[in-house]
Design a protein around this motif. Structure first.
Motif, PDB file in Angstrom:
ATOM      1  N   THR A   1       0.834  -1.204   0.000  1.00 13.83           N
ATOM      2  CA  THR A   1       0.000   0.000   0.000  1.00 13.83           C
ATOM      3  C   THR A   1       0.866   1.249   0.000  1.00 13.83           C
ATOM      4  N   ALA A   2       1.928   1.246   0.813  1.00 17.27           N
ATOM      5  CA  ALA A   2       2.822   2.400   0.871  1.00 17.27           C
ATOM      6  C   ALA A   2       3.456   2.654  -0.493  1.00 17.27           C
ATOM      7  N   LEU A   3       3.841   1.611  -1.189  1.00 22.02           N
ATOM      8  CA  LEU A   3       4.409   1.768  -2.529  1.00 22.02           C
ATOM      9  C   LEU A   3       3.386   2.366  -3.483  1.00 22.02           C
ATOM     10  N   ASP A   4       2.160   1.857  -3.403  1.00 21.70           N
ATOM     11  CA  ASP A   4       1.101   2.382  -4.269  1.00 21.70           C
ATOM     12  C   ASP A   4       0.805   3.851  -3.965  1.00 21.70           C
ATOM     13  N   GLN A   5       1.053   4.256  -2.728  1.00 21.48           N
ATOM     14  CA  GLN A   5       0.819   5.648  -2.324  1.00 21.48           C
ATOM     15  C   GLN A   5       2.024   6.546  -2.580  1.00 21.48           C
ATOM     16  N   GLY A   6       3.066   5.992  -3.184  1.00 25.40           N
ATOM     17  CA  GLY A   6       4.225   6.809  -3.525  1.00 25.40           C
ATOM     18  C   GLY A   6       5.179   7.074  -2.383  1.00 25.40           C
ATOM     19  N   LYS A   7       5.203   6.172  -1.363  1.00 29.17           N
ATOM     20  CA  LYS A   7       6.127   6.351  -0.232  1.00 29.17           C
ATOM     21  C   LYS A   7       7.516   5.841  -0.625  1.00 29.17           C
ATOM     22  N   THR A   8       8.085   6.473  -1.626  1.00 31.64           N
ATOM     23  CA  THR A   8       9.343   6.004  -2.199  1.00 31.64           C
ATOM     24  C   THR A   8      10.420   7.087  -2.236  1.00 31.64           C
ATOM     25  N   ARG A   9      10.186   8.193  -1.591  1.00 31.12           N
ATOM     26  CA  ARG A   9      11.125   9.313  -1.679  1.00 31.12           C
ATOM     27  C   ARG A   9      11.959   9.435  -0.404  1.00 31.12           C
ATOM     28  N   TYR A  10      12.940  10.352  -0.458  1.00 31.35           N
ATOM     29  CA  TYR A  10      13.705  10.649   0.744  1.00 31.35           C
ATOM     30  C   TYR A  10      12.771  11.055   1.880  1.00 31.35           C
ATOM     31  N   GLY A  11      13.196  10.736   3.090  1.00 32.02           N
ATOM     32  CA  GLY A  11      12.461  11.181   4.270  1.00 32.02           C
ATOM     33  C   GLY A  11      13.416  11.772   5.281  1.00 32.02           C
ATOM     34  N   PRO A  12      12.919  12.166   6.434  1.00 29.67           N
ATOM     35  CA  PRO A  12      13.798  12.718   7.470  1.00 29.67           C
ATOM     36  C   PRO A  12      14.865  11.696   7.878  1.00 29.67           C
ATOM     37  N   ALA A  13      16.085  12.154   8.087  1.00 29.95           N
ATOM     38  CA  ALA A  13      17.165  11.244   8.480  1.00 29.95           C
ATOM     39  C   ALA A  13      16.826  10.502   9.766  1.00 29.95           C
TER      40      ALA A  13
END
Length: 396
Positions: free
Chosen positions: A53-65
């Motif tokens: 689900t996270a992949l489908d929602q685009g959770k693929t970018r940089y995040g907070p260190a």
């Protein structure tokens, strides 16, 4: 030209033995491996679905260190509910496994020449992490008579003016020892008396048996809470070893420093994997309990088999998924013992030398019942072969 610090670091014996066993299997040999320190279960389906689900929602970018805020909030809630500890999200760092939490915290805590107190037997990476930080590991041997647990008296004897930090691991790898409340209380008093900090590695907290309970030393009062850095992760309890999601918690200043270090090394943990970790915390825990029940059954099966074998001694583990076996009566050191039983009987164990004790070997029961039964039968055959050969004379 290699640096001095990396030349001091020893390779992981657990990974070496596991690789050797895999190579033998690839060559067609029937190897019973009790070497690997990871569950043999699949990651629960609801965690895998959360990542899809996270992949489908685009959770693929940089995040907070330091980690996704939603996950750090969930970890803070986990500490509150499970451990009676109060942390804000700013006091939590999400890391690439519990190992990176330990590494980062040691790096930001230790000055060159500082001493780090490590009870033995210890997890293989603790001394190497200390050396990489320029510190000096001070090993404190423990004994079967005390359940392989550090006593306050031993701690006091090891302290010098250069002592900075104690690494405590409960439930313990490799012994399976679980510290009880009164034992932790006595250690906490000694830690405070000698002005030490403590890193508490609690990665196996969910894997305890026969009424044993995990207690974080940080929960024993405000003073020890302020001096404790807790490390944990999702690998062992949720069968998420390959996901590489762990966390550390403690002083805001120290956690901020560790996040700064992480920002210049690996940066954030895989973003979508963090949403799998979030699901692990917030989803149903029935699968965790089922896995723990199976581990408990395997533990009994292996302990019962080992207890009947001549020349072996053991203290039944209260946690994790390892058994720490005393082999001194065989007259062999741990490397000799493990080499022989692997080459002659195709059973893979880990030599205790890697954990700071050459008179023991570690067996993992994170494998199926059939492998345990077959491997225990082979180990008994091996010991039977040794029996007529001056067992215990110490000259082999």
């Amino acid at each position: 030209m290699l640096s001095e610090r990396i030349l001091q670091v020893q390779p992981s014996a657990t990974l070496e033995i596991t690789a050797r066993a895999r190579a033998m299997r690839a060559a067609g040999e029937d190897v019973c491996s009790f070497a690997a320190g990871e569950p043999d279960f699949d990651t629960p389906a609801f965690i895998r679905e959360a990542v899809k689900t996270a992949l489908d929602q685009g959770k693929t970018r940089y995040g907070p260190a330091a980690g996704e805020l939603v996950l750090r909030r969930a970890i803070a809630e986990k500490f509150r509910q499970d451990n009676g500890l109060s942390y804000t999200p700013e006091q939590i760092l999400v890391t690439n496994g519990c190992k990176q939490a330990l590494y980062n915290l040691i790096q930001v805590m230790i000055q060159p020449g500082d001493e780090v107190l490590i009870p033995a037997p210890y997890w293989v990476s603790y001394p190497e992490m200390v050396r990489l930080a320029g510190g000096r590991p001070v090993v404190i041997p423990t004994e079967r008579a005390t359940g392989y647990k550090l006593t306050p008296e031993q701690l006091a004897e090891a302290v010098t003016p250069r002592s900075r930090l104690l690494i405590l691991n409960s439930p313990n790898n490799p012994t399976g020892a679980v510290y009880q409340r009164e034992e932790l209380q006595a250690l906490a008093e000694a830690i405070l008396r000698h002005d030490l900090w403590v890193i508490s590695d609690e990665i196996y907290e969910k894997l305890v048996y026969d009424g044993a309970e995990h207690l974080s030393i940080a929960a024993l009062g405000e003073e020890i809470y302020a001096r404790t850095l807790v490390c944990n992760g999702f690998a062992k309890a949720y069968a998420m070893t390959g996901w590489r999601v762990g966390y550390g918690a403690g002083s805001p200043e120290i956690i901020a420093a560790a996040a700064n270090l992480q920002g210049h090394s690996t940066s954030n943990v895989c973003t979508f994997a963090q949403y799998g970790a979030l699901a692990a915390l917030q989803g149903p825990q029935a699968e965790l309990h089922r896995m723990r029940q199976v581990f408990g059954e395997r533990r009994r099966l292996m302990c019962d088999a080992l207890a009947q074998m001549p020349g072996l001694g053991l203290a039944p583990p209260a946690g994790a998924f390892y058994i720490w076996v005393d082999i001194r009566a065989t007259g062999l050191n741990s490397v000799q013992f493990c080499q022989q039983v692997l080459e002659q009987y195709q059973v893979a164990l880990v030599p205790g030398r890697a954990f700071g004790d050459d008179q023991h070997v570690r067996l993992s029961y994170a494998t199926d019942h059939t492998t345990i039964a077959k491997g225990m039968a082979r180990l008994a055959q091996y010991l039977g072969h040794l029996a007529p050969l001056s067992v215990g004379d110490g000259k082999r």
